[in-house]
Design an enzyme around this catalytic site. Sequence first.
Site, PDB file in Angstrom:
ATOM      1  N   ILE A  64      77.760  15.855  58.409  1.00 51.52           N
ATOM      2  CA  ILE A  64      76.584  16.710  58.479  1.00 51.52           C
ATOM      3  C   ILE A  64      76.287  17.061  59.939  1.00 51.52           C
ATOM      4  CG2 ILE A  64      74.093  16.808  58.024  1.00 51.52           C
ATOM      5  CD1 ILE A  64      74.625  14.537  55.913  1.00 51.52           C
ATOM      6  N   CYS A  65      75.958  18.339  60.175  1.00 48.66           N
ATOM      7  CA  CYS A  65      75.445  18.746  61.492  1.00 48.66           C
ATOM      8  C   CYS A  65      74.353  19.785  61.264  1.00 48.66           C
ATOM      9  CB  CYS A  65      76.562  19.243  62.401  1.00 48.66           C
ATOM     10  SG  CYS A  65      77.288  20.818  61.918  1.00 48.66           S
ATOM     11  N   HIS A  66      74.093  20.629  62.240  1.00 48.11           N
ATOM     12  CA  HIS A  66      73.014  21.606  62.117  1.00 48.11           C
ATOM     13  C   HIS A  66      73.380  22.728  61.142  1.00 48.11           C
ATOM     14  CE1 HIS A  66      70.058  24.522  64.335  1.00 48.11           C
ATOM     15  NE2 HIS A  66      69.590  24.135  63.164  1.00 48.11           N
TER      16      HIS A  66
END
Length: 107
Positions: A64-66
């Site tokens: 998960i990231c932005h």
Amino acid sequence: MQNITAPELATWLADASRASPVLLDVREPWEFQTCHIAGSVPMPMNTVPARLQDLDRDAPIVCICHHGGRSMQVASFLERNGFDQVINLAGGVHAWALQVDNSMPTY
């Protein structure tokens, strides 16, 4: 590498009959403090190579990231290093905030 949408991940996490994945949040600490999916493990992208031993090779891992770009790079790195259940959260926490939890702050 597989991809998963925010609503698909929410359905998975809500399904008590399925083992939950490791939610690997690879954003910077300030980003994680701003918002994150409950149960996520913070591991900034630049620390992943040194922390491979902290990850369970047998567990499904959702990166998960932005917006999904950094997490895709980490997912590819994990696959190249022998992890075979790696999934990228398409759209990242931004998609989660828009499609699953509209109380989550966005940035």
